[in-house]
Design an enzyme around this catalytic site. Structure first.
Site, PDB file in Angstrom:
ATOM      1  N   ASN A   9      41.177  30.409  39.031  1.00 42.17           N
ATOM      2  CA  ASN A   9      41.599  31.442  39.723  1.00 42.17           C
ATOM      3  C   ASN A   9      40.279  31.939  40.426  1.00 42.17           C
ATOM      4  OD1 ASN A   9      42.439  33.890  41.206  1.00 42.17           O
ATOM      5  ND2 ASN A   9      42.968  34.924  39.071  1.00 42.17           N
ATOM      6  N   TRP A  10      40.114  31.780  41.672  1.00 43.87           N
ATOM      7  CA  TRP A  10      38.652  31.789  42.328  1.00 43.87           C
ATOM      8  C   TRP A  10      38.702  33.449  42.922  1.00 43.87           C
ATOM      9  CZ3 TRP A  10      37.836  26.841  45.456  1.00 43.87           C
ATOM     10  CH2 TRP A  10      37.376  25.771  44.361  1.00 43.87           C
ATOM     11  N   LYS A  11      40.027  34.114  42.595  1.00 43.75           N
ATOM     12  CA  LYS A  11      39.920  35.557  43.350  1.00 43.75           C
ATOM     13  C   LYS A  11      39.196  35.676  44.561  1.00 43.75           C
ATOM     14  CE  LYS A  11      39.530  36.928  38.472  1.00 43.75           C
ATOM     15  NZ  LYS A  11      39.681  37.976  37.571  1.00 43.75           N
ATOM     16  N   HIS A  94      49.437  39.030  38.272  1.00 43.55           N
ATOM     17  CA  HIS A  94      48.068  39.207  37.877  1.00 43.55           C
ATOM     18  C   HIS A  94      47.790  40.522  37.327  1.00 43.55           C
ATOM     19  CE1 HIS A  94      43.831  38.810  37.246  1.00 43.55           C
ATOM     20  NE2 HIS A  94      43.816  37.540  37.002  1.00 43.55           N
ATOM     21  N   GLU A 146      47.477  37.153  29.490  1.00 40.42           N
ATOM     22  CA  GLU A 146      46.278  37.676  30.057  1.00 40.42           C
ATOM     23  C   GLU A 146      45.849  39.067  29.329  1.00 40.42           C
ATOM     24  OE1 GLU A 146      44.459  35.066  33.080  1.00 40.42           O
ATOM     25  OE2 GLU A 146      45.247  36.688  34.251  1.00 40.42           O
ATOM     26  N   GLY A 152      37.565  39.307  32.809  1.00 38.64           N
ATOM     27  CA  GLY A 152      36.161  39.648  33.528  1.00 38.64           C
ATOM     28  C   GLY A 152      35.309  40.307  32.632  1.00 38.64           C
ATOM     29  N   SER A 187      38.512  35.847  30.110  1.00 40.47           N
ATOM     30  CA  SER A 187      37.080  35.453  29.835  1.00 40.47           C
ATOM     31  C   SER A 187      36.703  34.040  28.722  1.00 40.47           C
ATOM     32  CB  SER A 187      36.197  36.391  28.831  1.00 40.47           C
ATOM     33  OG  SER A 187      36.189  37.642  29.681  1.00 40.47           O
ATOM     34  N   GLY A 208      38.772  32.780  35.369  1.00 42.58           N
ATOM     35  CA  GLY A 208      38.516  33.393  36.540  1.00 42.58           C
ATOM     36  C   GLY A 208      37.008  32.934  36.864  1.00 42.58           C
ATOM     37  N   GLY A 209      36.159  33.868  36.427  1.00 44.29           N
ATOM     38  CA  GLY A 209      34.738  33.782  36.803  1.00 44.29           C
ATOM     39  C   GLY A 209      34.047  32.342  36.712  1.00 44.29           C
TER      40      GLY A 209
HETATM   41  C1  PEP Z   1      41.621  35.989  35.665  1.00 45.21           C
HETATM   42  O1  PEP Z   1      41.297  36.172  36.488  1.00 45.21           O
HETATM   43  O2  PEP Z   1      42.922  35.471  35.371  1.00 45.21           O
HETATM   44  C2  PEP Z   1      40.721  35.814  34.570  1.00 45.21           C
HETATM   45  C3  PEP Z   1      41.266  35.476  33.177  1.00 45.21           C
HETATM   46  O3  PEP Z   1      39.302  36.281  34.774  1.00 45.21           O
HETATM   47  P1  PEP Z   1      38.218  35.711  33.789  1.00 45.21           P
HETATM   48  O4  PEP Z   1      38.148  34.385  33.297  1.00 45.21           O
HETATM   49  O5  PEP Z   1      36.846  36.045  34.586  1.00 45.21           O
HETATM   50  O6  PEP Z   1      38.176  36.561  32.629  1.00 45.21           O
END
Ligand code: PEP
Length: 224
Positions: A9-11, A94, A146, A152, A187, A208-209
């Protein structure tokens, strides 16, 4: 070993140049049969990324949809609009969307898109957010646990915690004869992906990140 799903998920982290660069790096990856990779770029670049990935096994998906059909919702994203550009699946619910839209109820959007068999990944922070009564086996749907405190923050849920939640969701699903994969997100990074992905109760990860950095994503998809 069963196949696991990895969703990046590149947001809104990457600009256009970075998005295209990362997409081209990923399309050159040799992805093992044990991994199914989906990438969710910012809407602005969905079309271009889909074009880059079209000959590959990487599926390009949306980050959110606000209605099935055309609507008066300024800034909204429709499922038929995504279908139009060859994108047939989206993340829904989300926690960042739930935070913006306090009245969000996944049932509302699911009731619009499920009859059209538009595929989705429904994120949930707690099991009350899963509308078990309307889910079915008619087409492919995915759930993603999640925990909001893990998104994040660099604070990953413990393996015990992930297994406890996934175990309780899977037991509800099996009572209803539903066969729906359950992913974990929060994370995930190259240091914890192997352990998380190797759990029997974990069908994949939503990242995500770390998915916005080629080296990290490369390590995650090669960790099992
Ligand atoms: C997400 O955006 O769904 C997520 C899990 O982000 P991250 O991996 O950065 O915690």
């Amino acid at each position: 070993m069963k196949q696991k799903t990895v969703i990046g998920n590149w947001k809104n982290y990457l600009n256009g140049v970075e998005t295209i660069k990362l997409s081209k790096q990923i399309v050159g990856e040799k992805i093992s049969d044990y991994i199914r990779l989906m990438i969710s770029p910012c809407n602005l670049y969905l079309n271009e990324v889909n074009e880059i990935m079209k000959e590959s096994s990487v599926e390009v998906i949306g980050q959110n949809i606000t209605s099935y059909d055309s609507s008066s919702d300024t800034g909204g994203v429709t499922a038929i609009g995504l279908n139009d550009i060859g994108v047939n699946r989206s993340i829904i619910g989300h926690s960042e969307v739930r935070k913006r839209n306090k009245g969000f109820k996944s049932e509302d959007i699911l009731k619009e898109i499920m009859p059209a068999q538009f595929k989705f990944i429904l994120c949930f922070e707690n099991t009350q957010q899963i509308p078990f009564n309307i889910l079915n086996n008619d087409f492919e749907m995915i759930l993603a646990y999640e925990p909001v405190w893990a998104i994040g923050t660099g604070e990953t849920a413990s393996i015990e915690h992930i297994n406890e939640i996934h175990g309780s969701v899977k037991s509800e699903l099996s009572k209803l004869n539903l066969d729906i994969p359950v992913l974990y997100g929060g994370s995930v990074n190259p240091n914890n992906s192997k352990e998380i992905l190797s759990q029997e109760l974990v069908d994949g990860v939503l990242v995500g990140g770390a998915s916005t950095k080629y080296e990290d994503l490369h390590k995650i998809i090669n960790s099992i």
